[in-house]
Design an enzyme around this catalytic site. Structure first.
Site, PDB file in Angstrom:
ATOM      1  N   ARG A 199     -52.199  28.879  30.199  1.00  0.00           N
ATOM      2  CA  ARG A 199     -52.463  27.566  30.519  1.00  0.00           C
ATOM      3  C   ARG A 199     -52.066  26.835  29.047  1.00  0.00           C
ATOM      4  O   ARG A 199     -51.786  25.671  29.185  1.00  0.00           O
ATOM      5  CB  ARG A 199     -54.140  27.308  30.508  1.00  0.00           C
ATOM      6  CG  ARG A 199     -54.692  27.989  31.671  1.00  0.00           C
ATOM      7  CD  ARG A 199     -56.165  27.681  31.691  1.00  0.00           C
ATOM      8  NE  ARG A 199     -56.880  28.590  30.794  1.00  0.00           N
ATOM      9  CZ  ARG A 199     -57.014  29.995  31.000  1.00  0.00           C
ATOM     10  NH1 ARG A 199     -56.700  30.645  32.127  1.00  0.00           N
ATOM     11  NH2 ARG A 199     -57.399  30.443  29.933  1.00  0.00           N
ATOM     12  N   GLU A 253     -62.109  42.537  22.421  1.00  0.00           N
ATOM     13  CA  GLU A 253     -63.422  42.927  22.021  1.00  0.00           C
ATOM     14  C   GLU A 253     -63.174  44.568  22.009  1.00  0.00           C
ATOM     15  O   GLU A 253     -64.026  45.236  21.059  1.00  0.00           O
ATOM     16  CB  GLU A 253     -64.281  42.601  23.268  1.00  0.00           C
ATOM     17  CG  GLU A 253     -65.840  42.661  23.120  1.00  0.00           C
ATOM     18  CD  GLU A 253     -66.424  41.909  24.364  1.00  0.00           C
ATOM     19  OE1 GLU A 253     -65.924  41.652  24.967  1.00  0.00           O
ATOM     20  OE2 GLU A 253     -67.798  42.472  24.312  1.00  0.00           O
TER      21      GLU A 253
END
Ligand code: AMP
Length: 173
Positions: A61, A98
């Site tokens: 994006r 993560e």
């Protein structure tokens, strides 16, 4: 249009791409002509006084608004991509996820020493990807003139990872 109007065009998608994540979907904003123009204009108002030579966007994006922003500012666009996507010689930067890590690559000749670069993406979350992009700029001798997002998720404290950089977002959550 105000940043609040733009905020209304960001769709929350719960549990995407995995449980517990609320995905900020900017597609309704991008498909609205007024909102797209306003987003690019507001980002350009912030970026112009920082006198960039280049906009660095990350897939996917960050390419959309990054390209439009570069056009508006009259500067060039360079793309940071996932490993193996760029055809020429590259430099790379690793960043923590993560669980585990990921890597971004940039063409080794994308930035010349001393060029001023605005790092751009749609969303600032933990700041790991933006930090990696700043490292890529600096590896090539460029200067990070600013780091600009459409959205920042302030509760994830990504700005801490970007301490020392000039960070901006249009809309804060
Ligand atoms: P981070 O490195 O954690 O700041 O993550 C930023 C990158 O992940 C950006 O390219 C975003 O597009 C994407 N991202 C992270 N969290 C979200 C979210 N909640 N909604 C939309 N995109 C996200």
């Amino acid at each position: 249009m105000t940043p609040q109007d733009l905020m209304r065009l960001v769709r929350d998608v719960p549990d995407f791409p995995k449980p517990g994540i609320v995905f900020k979907d900017i597609m309704p904003l991008l498909s609205n002509a007024d909102a797209l123009r306003e987003t690019v204009d507001l980002l350009a108002d912030w970026a112009a006084p920082r006198e960039p030579d280049l906009i660095l966007g990350a897939e996917a994006r960050g390419f959309i608004t990054g390209g439009a922003l570069a056009c508006k500012l009259g500067c060039g666009f360079v793309a940071a991509r996932k490993p193996g996507k760029l055809p020429w010689r590259t430099v790379s930067a690793k960043y923590a996820l993560e669980y585990g890590y990921d890597v971004l690559e940039l063409h080794a000749d994308a930035i010349s020493a001393g060029q001023r670069v605005i790092v751009h993406d749609d969303v600032l979350a933990t700041g790991g990807t933006a930090r990696a992009k700043c490292e890529l700029v600096e590896q090539l001798g460029g200067e990070v003139a600013g780091v600009a997002f459409i959205i920042s998720l302030e509760f994830l404290e990504g700005r801490k990872r970007l301490e020392g950089y000039d960070v901006y977002s249009l809309v804060q959550y």
